[in-house]
Design a protein around this motif. Structure first.
Motif, PDB file in Angstrom:
ATOM      1  N   GLY A 188      39.464  40.339  48.117  1.00  0.00           N
ATOM      2  CA  GLY A 188      38.166  40.645  48.711  1.00  0.00           C
ATOM      3  C   GLY A 188      37.142  39.579  48.350  1.00  0.00           C
ATOM      4  O   GLY A 188      37.467  38.584  47.700  1.00  0.00           O
ATOM      5  N   VAL A 189      35.906  39.771  48.753  1.00  0.00           N
ATOM      6  CA  VAL A 189      34.838  38.816  48.475  1.00  0.00           C
ATOM      7  C   VAL A 189      34.271  39.107  47.085  1.00  0.00           C
ATOM      8  O   VAL A 189      33.939  40.245  46.765  1.00  0.00           O
ATOM      9  CB  VAL A 189      33.723  38.895  49.546  1.00  0.00           C
ATOM     10  N   VAL A 190      34.197  38.054  46.257  1.00  0.00           N
ATOM     11  CA  VAL A 190      33.716  38.182  44.887  1.00  0.00           C
ATOM     12  C   VAL A 190      32.663  37.115  44.589  1.00  0.00           C
ATOM     13  O   VAL A 190      32.554  36.111  45.291  1.00  0.00           O
ATOM     14  CB  VAL A 190      34.859  38.075  43.851  1.00  0.00           C
ATOM     15  N   GLU A 191      31.910  37.357  43.532  1.00  0.00           N
ATOM     16  CA  GLU A 191      30.920  36.388  43.085  1.00  0.00           C
ATOM     17  C   GLU A 191      31.613  35.172  42.478  1.00  0.00           C
ATOM     18  O   GLU A 191      32.550  35.308  41.690  1.00  0.00           O
ATOM     19  CB  GLU A 191      30.026  37.050  42.029  1.00  0.00           C
ATOM     20  N   GLU A 224      40.620  42.456  37.428  1.00  0.00           N
ATOM     21  CA  GLU A 224      39.454  43.319  37.644  1.00  0.00           C
ATOM     22  C   GLU A 224      38.311  42.467  38.183  1.00  0.00           C
ATOM     23  O   GLU A 224      38.133  41.340  37.766  1.00  0.00           O
ATOM     24  CB  GLU A 224      39.024  43.964  36.332  1.00  0.00           C
ATOM     25  N   ASN A 225      37.532  43.000  39.104  1.00  0.00           N
ATOM     26  CA  ASN A 225      36.401  42.274  39.647  1.00  0.00           C
ATOM     27  C   ASN A 225      35.500  43.243  40.377  1.00  0.00           C
ATOM     28  O   ASN A 225      35.877  44.390  40.623  1.00  0.00           O
ATOM     29  CB  ASN A 225      36.853  41.141  40.577  1.00  0.00           C
ATOM     30  N   LEU A 226      34.335  42.777  40.739  1.00  0.00           N
ATOM     31  CA  LEU A 226      33.406  43.537  41.550  1.00  0.00           C
ATOM     32  C   LEU A 226      33.457  42.935  42.941  1.00  0.00           C
ATOM     33  O   LEU A 226      33.276  41.722  43.095  1.00  0.00           O
ATOM     34  CB  LEU A 226      31.995  43.433  40.964  1.00  0.00           C
ATOM     35  N   PHE A 227      33.727  43.743  43.951  1.00  0.00           N
ATOM     36  CA  PHE A 227      33.919  43.248  45.304  1.00  0.00           C
ATOM     37  C   PHE A 227      32.702  43.530  46.163  1.00  0.00           C
ATOM     38  O   PHE A 227      32.055  44.559  46.023  1.00  0.00           O
ATOM     39  CB  PHE A 227      35.187  43.857  45.912  1.00  0.00           C
ATOM     40  N   GLY A 269      46.937  36.223  44.116  1.00  0.00           N
ATOM     41  CA  GLY A 269      45.726  35.405  44.133  1.00  0.00           C
ATOM     42  C   GLY A 269      46.050  33.933  43.990  1.00  0.00           C
ATOM     43  O   GLY A 269      47.209  33.521  44.002  1.00  0.00           O
ATOM     44  N   THR A 270      44.996  33.128  43.827  1.00  0.00           N
ATOM     45  CA  THR A 270      45.170  31.681  43.740  1.00  0.00           C
ATOM     46  C   THR A 270      44.566  31.135  42.449  1.00  0.00           C
ATOM     47  O   THR A 270      43.848  31.828  41.734  1.00  0.00           O
ATOM     48  CB  THR A 270      44.486  30.977  44.929  1.00  0.00           C
ATOM     49  N   GLU A 271      44.829  29.866  42.178  1.00  0.00           N
ATOM     50  CA  GLU A 271      44.292  29.170  40.999  1.00  0.00           C
ATOM     51  C   GLU A 271      42.772  29.083  41.025  1.00  0.00           C
ATOM     52  O   GLU A 271      42.147  28.896  39.993  1.00  0.00           O
ATOM     53  CB  GLU A 271      44.861  27.751  40.906  1.00  0.00           C
ATOM     54  N   THR A 272      42.175  29.209  42.214  1.00  0.00           N
ATOM     55  CA  THR A 272      40.724  29.046  42.323  1.00  0.00           C
ATOM     56  C   THR A 272      39.964  30.370  42.351  1.00  0.00           C
ATOM     57  O   THR A 272      38.740  30.365  42.394  1.00  0.00           O
ATOM     58  CB  THR A 272      40.362  28.227  43.580  1.00  0.00           C
ATOM     59  N   ASP A 273      40.666  31.499  42.323  1.00  0.00           N
ATOM     60  CA  ASP A 273      39.974  32.793  42.316  1.00  0.00           C
ATOM     61  C   ASP A 273      39.127  32.927  41.047  1.00  0.00           C
ATOM     62  O   ASP A 273      39.610  32.671  39.943  1.00  0.00           O
ATOM     63  CB  ASP A 273      40.973  33.952  42.355  1.00  0.00           C
ATOM     64  N   PRO A 274      37.859  33.333  41.191  1.00  0.00           N
ATOM     65  CA  PRO A 274      37.001  33.507  40.012  1.00  0.00           C
ATOM     66  C   PRO A 274      37.523  34.610  39.085  1.00  0.00           C
ATOM     67  O   PRO A 274      38.016  35.633  39.537  1.00  0.00           O
ATOM     68  CB  PRO A 274      35.655  33.915  40.612  1.00  0.00           C
ATOM     69  N   LEU A 275      37.405  34.357  37.792  1.00  0.00           N
ATOM     70  CA  LEU A 275      37.678  35.375  36.783  1.00  0.00           C
ATOM     71  C   LEU A 275      36.347  35.999  36.380  1.00  0.00           C
ATOM     72  O   LEU A 275      35.283  35.500  36.721  1.00  0.00           O
ATOM     73  CB  LEU A 275      38.362  34.752  35.562  1.00  0.00           C
ATOM     74  N   PHE A 317      29.315  33.399  47.055  1.00  0.00           N
ATOM     75  CA  PHE A 317      30.320  34.457  47.047  1.00  0.00           C
ATOM     76  C   PHE A 317      31.523  33.933  47.823  1.00  0.00           C
ATOM     77  O   PHE A 317      31.362  33.343  48.894  1.00  0.00           O
ATOM     78  CB  PHE A 317      29.763  35.737  47.676  1.00  0.00           C
ATOM     79  N   VAL A 318      32.724  34.121  47.278  1.00  0.00           N
ATOM     80  CA  VAL A 318      33.930  33.531  47.857  1.00  0.00           C
ATOM     81  C   VAL A 318      34.943  34.598  48.232  1.00  0.00           C
ATOM     82  O   VAL A 318      35.033  35.652  47.595  1.00  0.00           O
ATOM     83  CB  VAL A 318      34.564  32.506  46.895  1.00  0.00           C
ATOM     84  N   LYS A 319      35.716  34.295  49.256  1.00  0.00           N
ATOM     85  CA  LYS A 319      36.764  35.207  49.708  1.00  0.00           C
ATOM     86  C   LYS A 319      38.039  34.934  48.909  1.00  0.00           C
ATOM     87  O   LYS A 319      38.461  33.800  48.757  1.00  0.00           O
ATOM     88  CB  LYS A 319      37.029  35.005  51.195  1.00  0.00           C
ATOM     89  N   THR A 320      38.624  35.997  48.385  1.00  0.00           N
ATOM     90  CA  THR A 320      39.914  35.914  47.708  1.00  0.00           C
ATOM     91  C   THR A 320      40.876  36.830  48.467  1.00  0.00           C
ATOM     92  O   THR A 320      40.466  37.560  49.364  1.00  0.00           O
ATOM     93  CB  THR A 320      39.806  36.375  46.240  1.00  0.00           C
ATOM     94  N   SER A 321      42.127  36.847  48.063  1.00  0.00           N
ATOM     95  CA  SER A 321      43.081  37.750  48.715  1.00  0.00           C
ATOM     96  C   SER A 321      42.780  39.208  48.375  1.00  0.00           C
ATOM     97  O   SER A 321      43.293  40.119  49.018  1.00  0.00           O
ATOM     98  CB  SER A 321      44.514  37.392  48.339  1.00  0.00           C
TER      99      SER A 321
END
Length: 159
Positions: A79-82, A12-15, A122-128, A73-77
């Protein structure tokens, strides 16, 4: 819409819109402070009222003062998240007027956990969404995101 109570996917995240990706110079203003559960939760690990009162006095001095900080703000698979770890450290240090944060880590919880992000592509670096802040000194703070909401904006809202 608020997503609290929705079936959690584990990522779950805010995009945000794609143009938000990157690091931004931002200005924020503290307009109020509240301690709904009492000062004991502000006063460090021992719940010291003296520490809590000094902390609140420091924050009240910053009331209605513009504070400059960096946000990322970073791009993940997905979408863009904080980048919550970066942004939380930046906000806390900036509003304190000095470096008070030793480190910020992401914490695995049901609604946002590393295994589900990896399983979903996703990846190991995606923000939780849940963070654990370690302050310089004996204090720590865990921040949970329990729901997301959205507002519709006019097309010129960011002009």
């Amino acid at each position: 819409p608020i997503t609290a109570g929705a079936r959690p996917s584990g990522h779950e995240n805010l995009f945000f819109p794609s143009w938000m990706e990157g690091e931004w110079d931002a200005t924020q203003t503290l307009t109020s402070t509240k301690t709904p559960l009492g000062l004991k939760y502000v006063g460090g690990p021992q719940g010291s009222l003296d520490v809590a009162q000094k902390t609140m006095e420091e924050q009240n001095k910053r009331m209605n003062e513009e504070v400059n900080l960096k946000l990322r703000f970073v791009k993940t698979s997905f979408g863009v998240v904080e980048d919550r770890a970066f942004n939380l450290k930046s906000r806390l240090n900036s509003f304190a007027g000095r470096n008070v944060v030793a480190s910020v880590d992401y914490a695995d919880v049901r609604e946002s956990n590393r295994a589900s992000i990896l399983a979903g592509g996703g990846t190991e670096t995606d923000p939780l969404t849940t963070t654990l802040v370690y302050f310089k000194g004996p204090a720590a703070q865990k921040t949970f995101v329990i729901s997301h909401g959205q507002d519709s904006l006019d097309s010129d809202a960011w002009s």
